[in-house]
Design a protein around this motif. Sequence first.
Motif, PDB file in Angstrom:
ATOM      1  N   SER A 175      73.742 -70.167  -9.524  1.00 11.04           N
ATOM      2  CA  SER A 175      72.356 -70.445 -10.019  1.00 11.04           C
ATOM      3  C   SER A 175      72.081 -72.063  -9.509  1.00 11.04           C
ATOM      4  O   SER A 175      70.971 -72.301  -9.646  1.00 11.04           O
ATOM      5  CB  SER A 175      72.519 -70.411 -11.472  1.00 11.04           C
ATOM      6  OG  SER A 175      72.558 -68.972 -11.816  1.00 11.04           O
ATOM      7  N   TYR A 176      73.076 -72.966  -9.251  1.00 16.03           N
ATOM      8  CA  TYR A 176      72.911 -74.171  -9.012  1.00 16.03           C
ATOM      9  C   TYR A 176      71.962 -74.515  -7.747  1.00 16.03           C
ATOM     10  O   TYR A 176      71.404 -75.297  -7.628  1.00 16.03           O
ATOM     11  CB  TYR A 176      74.114 -74.849  -8.695  1.00 16.03           C
ATOM     12  CG  TYR A 176      74.682 -74.544  -7.302  1.00 16.03           C
ATOM     13  CD1 TYR A 176      74.486 -75.593  -6.115  1.00 16.03           C
ATOM     14  CD2 TYR A 176      75.811 -73.732  -6.998  1.00 16.03           C
ATOM     15  CE1 TYR A 176      74.962 -74.992  -5.034  1.00 16.03           C
ATOM     16  CE2 TYR A 176      76.228 -73.379  -5.966  1.00 16.03           C
ATOM     17  CZ  TYR A 176      75.937 -74.208  -4.905  1.00 16.03           C
ATOM     18  OH  TYR A 176      76.311 -73.934  -3.568  1.00 16.03           O
ATOM     19  N   LEU A 177      71.611 -73.321  -7.054  1.00 17.81           N
ATOM     20  CA  LEU A 177      71.068 -73.266  -5.783  1.00 17.81           C
ATOM     21  C   LEU A 177      69.317 -73.436  -6.207  1.00 17.81           C
ATOM     22  O   LEU A 177      68.752 -73.805  -5.451  1.00 17.81           O
ATOM     23  CB  LEU A 177      71.236 -72.117  -5.074  1.00 17.81           C
ATOM     24  CG  LEU A 177      72.527 -71.911  -4.414  1.00 17.81           C
ATOM     25  CD1 LEU A 177      72.811 -70.636  -3.514  1.00 17.81           C
ATOM     26  CD2 LEU A 177      72.885 -73.018  -3.526  1.00 17.81           C
ATOM     27  N   VAL A 178      69.261 -72.896  -7.387  1.00 18.51           N
ATOM     28  CA  VAL A 178      67.728 -72.978  -8.240  1.00 18.51           C
ATOM     29  C   VAL A 178      67.223 -74.437  -8.242  1.00 18.51           C
ATOM     30  O   VAL A 178      66.381 -74.916  -7.878  1.00 18.51           O
ATOM     31  CB  VAL A 178      67.691 -71.992  -9.147  1.00 18.51           C
ATOM     32  CG1 VAL A 178      66.205 -72.114  -9.967  1.00 18.51           C
ATOM     33  CG2 VAL A 178      67.969 -70.412  -8.968  1.00 18.51           C
ATOM     34  N   ALA A 179      68.295 -75.093  -8.840  1.00 13.55           N
ATOM     35  CA  ALA A 179      67.995 -76.307  -9.268  1.00 13.55           C
ATOM     36  C   ALA A 179      67.836 -77.116  -7.911  1.00 13.55           C
ATOM     37  O   ALA A 179      67.030 -78.183  -7.715  1.00 13.55           O
ATOM     38  CB  ALA A 179      69.172 -77.075 -10.145  1.00 13.55           C
ATOM     39  N   GLN A 180      68.809 -76.908  -6.926  1.00 10.95           N
ATOM     40  CA  GLN A 180      68.827 -77.648  -5.564  1.00 10.95           C
ATOM     41  C   GLN A 180      67.145 -77.361  -5.076  1.00 10.95           C
ATOM     42  O   GLN A 180      66.481 -78.203  -4.413  1.00 10.95           O
ATOM     43  CB  GLN A 180      69.844 -77.101  -4.712  1.00 10.95           C
ATOM     44  CG  GLN A 180      69.996 -77.834  -3.465  1.00 10.95           C
ATOM     45  CD  GLN A 180      71.012 -77.171  -2.603  1.00 10.95           C
ATOM     46  OE1 GLN A 180      71.003 -76.170  -1.815  1.00 10.95           O
ATOM     47  NE2 GLN A 180      72.219 -77.867  -2.693  1.00 10.95           N
ATOM     48  N   ALA A 181      66.995 -76.050  -4.926  1.00  7.82           N
ATOM     49  CA  ALA A 181      65.752 -75.585  -4.344  1.00  7.82           C
ATOM     50  C   ALA A 181      64.493 -76.306  -5.187  1.00  7.82           C
ATOM     51  O   ALA A 181      63.523 -76.989  -4.501  1.00  7.82           O
ATOM     52  CB  ALA A 181      65.305 -74.263  -4.418  1.00  7.82           C
ATOM     53  N   HIS A 182      64.467 -76.626  -6.438  1.00 10.64           N
ATOM     54  CA  HIS A 182      63.552 -77.278  -7.214  1.00 10.64           C
ATOM     55  C   HIS A 182      63.298 -78.736  -6.862  1.00 10.64           C
ATOM     56  O   HIS A 182      62.275 -79.086  -6.560  1.00 10.64           O
ATOM     57  CB  HIS A 182      63.638 -77.117  -8.872  1.00 10.64           C
ATOM     58  CG  HIS A 182      62.704 -77.563  -9.605  1.00 10.64           C
ATOM     59  ND1 HIS A 182      62.062 -78.599  -9.846  1.00 10.64           N
ATOM     60  CD2 HIS A 182      62.134 -76.457 -10.407  1.00 10.64           C
ATOM     61  CE1 HIS A 182      61.130 -78.625 -10.384  1.00 10.64           C
ATOM     62  NE2 HIS A 182      61.081 -77.365 -11.155  1.00 10.64           N
ATOM     63  N   GLU A 183      64.443 -79.373  -6.606  1.00  3.34           N
ATOM     64  CA  GLU A 183      64.450 -80.788  -5.968  1.00  3.34           C
ATOM     65  C   GLU A 183      63.796 -80.830  -4.841  1.00  3.34           C
ATOM     66  O   GLU A 183      63.085 -81.924  -4.505  1.00  3.34           O
ATOM     67  CB  GLU A 183      66.008 -81.443  -6.327  1.00  3.34           C
ATOM     68  CG  GLU A 183      66.022 -82.788  -5.866  1.00  3.34           C
ATOM     69  CD  GLU A 183      67.407 -83.391  -6.002  1.00  3.34           C
ATOM     70  OE1 GLU A 183      68.027 -84.156  -5.176  1.00  3.34           O
ATOM     71  OE2 GLU A 183      68.078 -82.881  -6.862  1.00  3.34           O
ATOM     72  N   GLN A 184      64.277 -79.821  -3.881  1.00  3.57           N
ATOM     73  CA  GLN A 184      63.787 -80.050  -2.399  1.00  3.57           C
ATOM     74  C   GLN A 184      62.609 -79.804  -2.221  1.00  3.57           C
ATOM     75  O   GLN A 184      61.533 -80.211  -1.491  1.00  3.57           O
ATOM     76  CB  GLN A 184      64.594 -79.024  -1.575  1.00  3.57           C
ATOM     77  CG  GLN A 184      65.972 -79.459  -1.259  1.00  3.57           C
ATOM     78  CD  GLN A 184      66.937 -78.421  -0.518  1.00  3.57           C
ATOM     79  OE1 GLN A 184      66.522 -77.296  -0.700  1.00  3.57           O
ATOM     80  NE2 GLN A 184      68.019 -78.742   0.026  1.00  3.57           N
ATOM     81  N   ALA A 185      61.886 -78.712  -3.079  1.00  2.00           N
ATOM     82  CA  ALA A 185      60.425 -78.362  -3.190  1.00  2.00           C
ATOM     83  C   ALA A 185      59.570 -79.362  -3.577  1.00  2.00           C
ATOM     84  O   ALA A 185      58.620 -79.875  -2.977  1.00  2.00           O
ATOM     85  CB  ALA A 185      60.212 -77.199  -4.008  1.00  2.00           C
ATOM     86  N   GLU A 186      60.029 -80.362  -4.578  1.00  2.00           N
ATOM     87  CA  GLU A 186      59.174 -81.477  -4.943  1.00  2.00           C
ATOM     88  C   GLU A 186      59.018 -82.298  -3.989  1.00  2.00           C
ATOM     89  O   GLU A 186      57.892 -82.974  -3.677  1.00  2.00           O
ATOM     90  CB  GLU A 186      59.934 -82.129  -6.397  1.00  2.00           C
ATOM     91  CG  GLU A 186      59.791 -81.085  -7.526  1.00  2.00           C
ATOM     92  CD  GLU A 186      60.206 -81.894  -8.830  1.00  2.00           C
ATOM     93  OE1 GLU A 186      61.182 -82.677  -8.745  1.00  2.00           O
ATOM     94  OE2 GLU A 186      59.684 -81.876  -9.984  1.00  2.00           O
ATOM     95  N   ALA A 187      60.196 -82.760  -3.166  1.00  2.00           N
ATOM     96  CA  ALA A 187      60.221 -83.856  -2.128  1.00  2.00           C
ATOM     97  C   ALA A 187      59.401 -83.307  -1.118  1.00  2.00           C
ATOM     98  O   ALA A 187      58.607 -83.851  -0.593  1.00  2.00           O
ATOM     99  CB  ALA A 187      61.599 -83.917  -1.575  1.00  2.00           C
ATOM    100  N   LEU A 188      59.212 -81.931  -0.598  1.00  2.00           N
ATOM    101  CA  LEU A 188      58.599 -81.460   0.545  1.00  2.00           C
ATOM    102  C   LEU A 188      56.800 -81.485   0.177  1.00  2.00           C
ATOM    103  O   LEU A 188      56.136 -82.008   0.862  1.00  2.00           O
ATOM    104  CB  LEU A 188      58.917 -80.135   0.958  1.00  2.00           C
ATOM    105  CG  LEU A 188      58.239 -79.519   1.898  1.00  2.00           C
ATOM    106  CD1 LEU A 188      58.164 -80.222   3.412  1.00  2.00           C
ATOM    107  CD2 LEU A 188      58.791 -78.057   2.390  1.00  2.00           C
ATOM    108  N   PHE A 189      56.802 -80.673  -0.984  1.00  2.00           N
ATOM    109  CA  PHE A 189      55.348 -80.700  -1.200  1.00  2.00           C
ATOM    110  C   PHE A 189      54.626 -82.013  -1.586  1.00  2.00           C
ATOM    111  O   PHE A 189      53.543 -82.115  -1.343  1.00  2.00           O
ATOM    112  CB  PHE A 189      55.108 -79.838  -2.548  1.00  2.00           C
ATOM    113  CG  PHE A 189      55.171 -78.404  -2.307  1.00  2.00           C
ATOM    114  CD1 PHE A 189      54.188 -77.844  -1.851  1.00  2.00           C
ATOM    115  CD2 PHE A 189      56.709 -77.873  -2.609  1.00  2.00           C
ATOM    116  CE1 PHE A 189      54.266 -76.347  -1.622  1.00  2.00           C
ATOM    117  CE2 PHE A 189      56.800 -76.584  -2.158  1.00  2.00           C
ATOM    118  CZ  PHE A 189      55.534 -75.793  -1.695  1.00  2.00           C
ATOM    119  N   GLY A 190      55.606 -82.893  -2.325  1.00  2.00           N
ATOM    120  CA  GLY A 190      54.850 -84.294  -2.421  1.00  2.00           C
ATOM    121  C   GLY A 190      54.701 -85.333  -0.972  1.00  2.00           C
ATOM    122  O   GLY A 190      53.816 -85.937  -0.711  1.00  2.00           O
TER     123      GLY A 190
END
Length: 472
Positions: A22-37
């Motif tokens: 599940s830690y991969l979900v938190a990692q994806a959340h962080e990466q998504a915020e950076a990319l979309f931003g």
Amino acid sequence: MSRIPKELTFGVIIGNRGFFPSYLVAQAHEQAEALFGKLGIKTIMLKDGETHLGGVETRQDAKVCAELFRQHRDEIHGVVVLLPNFGDEKAVAEAIRLSGLKVPVLIQAEEDNLDKMGLATRRDSFCGKISLCNNLRQYNIPFTLTTQHVCALSGEVFEQDLQRFAQICRVVKSMQGVRIGAIGARPASFNTVRYSEKLLEKMGVAVETLDLSEIFTRIKHISDDDLRVHEKRGILIENADASGIPADRLTQMAKLFVVISEWVVANDIDTTAIQCWTSLQENLGINVCSIMSVMSGQLMPSACEVDVMGALSMYALASASLNPASIADWNNNFGDDRNKCVLFHCGNFASSSLESPSMGTADIIGTTVGKENTCGAVHGRLKSGPLTYFRLSSDDFTGEVKAYVGEGQSVDDPLDTVGCRAVIEVPHLENLLAWICNNGFEHHVAMNHSATGVVLQEAFSKYLGVNCYQHR
């Protein structure tokens, strides 16, 4: 002002399945915020605490996500699904269905690393994506795939996919509720630009009409020293070199521009199709080309000869790339080169797409109405570079709106002629021209400097219900 959205907002769903890490979900959340931003795209997505790690895994998670999306339904232009692990295909599909959103959906699945295939680190997103797509198909939810089946969320491939998806979303949003202004009657000789208002209405596209006689009456009530006339004259002069145009003709053009602009604003018009000859020349002694050029440059495209479907085609092209679109005739062969041809119109191209645009007279029309009555035509050569061409057409015999799209190049081969012109190169051009003729398409085509053929084909075929042929 153009209604084409410049800033986009995406609903983001991060799938999860409990027996994967599940830690991969938190990692994806962080990466998504950076990319979309980085790309300037706003996001609506669950946070940790609203569901476990902000992911969607259960029916209850799906309901929470759907409610969040419903609260922002007027803001969301598309949905992006991220699968950092296998994900729960049913929960993700239900979140989209329960939200009630009818927007494009992009599916991304993270790639596995060969040195991380143990139980504590493996993803299996490769497989999960297939399962999710199967469920979306069952739910009749159309979706867009990434270029590669799996790709890194933080990688260049997905960033490009996301930018292309943003273009698809912009087209789909722009085409919803389009209002086309049909100004004047179709020239009698141009049966080719006939169209079906009822088929357009079925698509959610409205046509608002205005008779030229109403325009002439309104112009009579505008004085030469009106501040609105002064403003529009300045815009026309800035658009193209008008040093060769008599002052009284520029003033007449400016008055026409005032009337058209105010009618467009009052009726929420997105794109216009105007009777460009011969009534304007005979009654006002001018051409409307320069006004159309300005409006197209403002991403509110304007088509000649009351070509309503051409105007809609221009609007779609402009929405895909945010570059001005123009309309032209498939007009001449280019010597013996069968993959090149000449695109031409009297003079309505967006000036930013031209080399050294100038305002002059329309020589061809001038042979019948007098050149002195055709002031306002734009002259210029289309700049070289990538080119996308696109055409929508309403077909009463099949009861559908249909389209074709393709890409080519505007090239700088020598061409000695007047008006707005371009030499373009299209692979297998003879096959395209035969297809256009055999399928009853018009002689007009919309085009602009972009490479958005894939975007338009997917937007119309998959999300807008229009059968769109893509020429390759």
